[in-house]
Design a protein around this motif. Structure first.
Motif, PDB file in Angstrom:
ATOM      1  N   HIS A   1     -18.429  58.213 -60.491  1.00 41.00           N
ATOM      2  CA  HIS A   1     -17.792  59.139 -59.569  1.00 41.00           C
ATOM      3  C   HIS A   1     -18.043  60.565 -60.051  1.00 41.00           C
ATOM      4  O   HIS A   1     -18.441  60.786 -61.200  1.00 41.00           O
ATOM      5  N   TYR A   2     -17.790  61.518 -59.181  1.00 42.99           N
ATOM      6  CA  TYR A   2     -18.169  62.909 -59.454  1.00 42.99           C
ATOM      7  C   TYR A   2     -17.569  63.434 -60.757  1.00 42.99           C
ATOM      8  O   TYR A   2     -18.260  64.057 -61.566  1.00 42.99           O
ATOM      9  N   GLN A   3     -16.284  63.193 -60.978  1.00 38.83           N
ATOM     10  CA  GLN A   3     -15.630  63.755 -62.159  1.00 38.83           C
ATOM     11  C   GLN A   3     -16.248  63.223 -63.444  1.00 38.83           C
ATOM     12  O   GLN A   3     -16.378  63.951 -64.430  1.00 38.83           O
ATOM     13  N   TYR A   4     -16.640  61.950 -63.421  1.00 39.36           N
ATOM     14  CA  TYR A   4     -17.264  61.365 -64.610  1.00 39.36           C
ATOM     15  C   TYR A   4     -18.547  62.108 -64.964  1.00 39.36           C
ATOM     16  O   TYR A   4     -18.763  62.481 -66.115  1.00 39.36           O
ATOM     17  N   TYR A   5     -19.382  62.337 -63.966  1.00 39.69           N
ATOM     18  CA  TYR A   5     -20.650  63.015 -64.254  1.00 39.69           C
ATOM     19  C   TYR A   5     -20.437  64.488 -64.587  1.00 39.69           C
ATOM     20  O   TYR A   5     -21.270  65.099 -65.263  1.00 39.69           O
ATOM     21  N   SER A   6     -19.321  65.046 -64.161  1.00 41.51           N
ATOM     22  CA  SER A   6     -18.977  66.406 -64.559  1.00 41.51           C
ATOM     23  C   SER A   6     -18.544  66.461 -66.018  1.00 41.51           C
ATOM     24  O   SER A   6     -18.771  67.456 -66.712  1.00 41.51           O
ATOM     25  N   ASP A   7     -17.922  65.383 -66.494  1.00 42.62           N
ATOM     26  CA  ASP A   7     -17.379  65.349 -67.853  1.00 42.62           C
ATOM     27  C   ASP A   7     -18.349  64.770 -68.878  1.00 42.62           C
ATOM     28  O   ASP A   7     -18.129  64.892 -70.081  1.00 42.62           O
ATOM     29  N   MET A   8     -19.430  64.122 -68.420  1.00 44.58           N
ATOM     30  CA  MET A   8     -20.327  63.379 -69.300  1.00 44.58           C
ATOM     31  C   MET A   8     -21.668  64.086 -69.465  1.00 44.58           C
ATOM     32  O   MET A   8     -22.193  64.674 -68.520  1.00 44.58           O
TER      33      MET A   8
ATOM     34  N   LEU B   1     -24.034  71.908 -76.617  1.00 39.55           N
ATOM     35  CA  LEU B   1     -23.048  72.868 -77.120  1.00 39.55           C
ATOM     36  C   LEU B   1     -22.706  73.964 -76.116  1.00 39.55           C
ATOM     37  O   LEU B   1     -21.634  74.558 -76.200  1.00 39.55           O
ATOM     38  N   ILE B   2     -23.608  74.231 -75.171  1.00 39.24           N
ATOM     39  CA  ILE B   2     -23.361  75.332 -74.234  1.00 39.24           C
ATOM     40  C   ILE B   2     -22.781  74.850 -72.914  1.00 39.24           C
ATOM     41  O   ILE B   2     -22.499  75.659 -72.026  1.00 39.24           O
ATOM     42  N   THR B   3     -22.627  73.534 -72.743  1.00 36.33           N
ATOM     43  CA  THR B   3     -22.060  72.992 -71.515  1.00 36.33           C
ATOM     44  C   THR B   3     -20.746  72.289 -71.832  1.00 36.33           C
ATOM     45  O   THR B   3     -20.525  71.822 -72.951  1.00 36.33           O
ATOM     46  N   HIS B   4     -19.880  72.221 -70.840  1.00 40.26           N
ATOM     47  CA  HIS B   4     -18.551  71.669 -71.049  1.00 40.26           C
ATOM     48  C   HIS B   4     -18.547  70.191 -70.661  1.00 40.26           C
ATOM     49  O   HIS B   4     -18.388  69.836 -69.504  1.00 40.26           O
ATOM     50  N   ASN B   5     -18.786  69.330 -71.642  1.00 33.20           N
ATOM     51  CA  ASN B   5     -18.788  67.896 -71.405  1.00 33.20           C
ATOM     52  C   ASN B   5     -17.943  67.229 -72.489  1.00 33.20           C
ATOM     53  O   ASN B   5     -18.262  67.302 -73.673  1.00 33.20           O
ATOM     54  N   VAL B   6     -16.862  66.591 -72.080  1.00 32.04           N
ATOM     55  CA  VAL B   6     -15.968  65.943 -73.035  1.00 32.04           C
ATOM     56  C   VAL B   6     -16.633  64.732 -73.671  1.00 32.04           C
ATOM     57  O   VAL B   6     -16.466  64.460 -74.863  1.00 32.04           O
TER      58      VAL B   6
END
Length: 207
Positions: A74-81, A148-153
């Motif tokens: 889902h969208y949020q997963y790919y935003s966080d990964m 390091l420059i992108t926000h991925n948990v």
């Protein structure tokens, strides 16, 4: 530091068959903020297949992978990964700086600026260097700078120590430990044992 989140990565009753051979079955895991899941096993044991399932690139034969309360993809997963595979995922016709600016434009900004990330991975001074002029190890370091420059948990790393020398491996381990200390999570494969300074490392051994 990553914003506090109740998200966890969870796999339940996962199975995978390839070429009529069962690679794994009934597999489960849960990864919480600050933890690492290390997938171990010989070539052909199913590590990459499991990693692809966790990424949402292929479906398991049975079971589910969920991020928070929702099954992936889902969208949020790919935003966080963020995923780093065997290939470094960088554009060979661009410079180091251009690659990082492109990555930053496609994601939310991370904790570090481009210059801070280049300093961290010891590529400062290579900003205007074309990718084809870099060594394999330098290309790998650039792929780390992109993290390091992108926000991925959640970092998903397939053999992240490939092409790195001893100094590069130590650097990679320190960046991974720092990511977990800031509330990040990592799923990874590796033929090398890892030393992450007290980080909680779960292991799944596939055979």
């Amino acid at each position: 530091m990553h914003p506090k989140s109740c998200h966890k990565l969870e796999g339940q009753n996962l199975s995978c068959t390839r070429d009529d051979r069962e690679l794994f079955a009934g597999l489960g895991f849960a990864v919480h903020p600050g933890q690492v899941l290390l997938l171990e096993g010989n070539n052909g044991s199913g590590k990459t297949s499991l990693l692809r399932i966790i990424c949402g690139f292929r479906e398991p034969d049975t079971g589910t992978v969920s991020w928070g309360e929702e099954a992936i993809p889902h969208y949020q997963y790919y935003s966080d990964m963020a995923y780093v595979g065997h290939l470094d995922g960088i554009k060979k016709e661009l410079t180091v700086l251009e690659n990082l600016k492109l990555s930053q434009a496609l994601s939310q900004s991370g904790r570090l600026t481009i210059q801070q990330a280049l300093d961290k991975v010891r590529l400062s001074g290579y900003e205007d260097t074309l990718i084809q002029a870099l060594s394999a190890g330098q290309k790998r370091r650039l792929s780390l700078a992109r993290l390091l420059i992108t926000h991925n948990v959640l970092w998903i790393l397939d053999e992240p120590f490939t092409s790195l020398d001893k100094q590069g491996i130590t650097l990679m381990e320190s960046l991974m430990a720092e990511h977990c200390a800031n509330g990040g999570m990592i799923v990874m494969t590796s033929h090398h044992d890892i030393d992450l300074n007290g980080v909680d490392v779960q292991r799944i051994r596939l055979s």
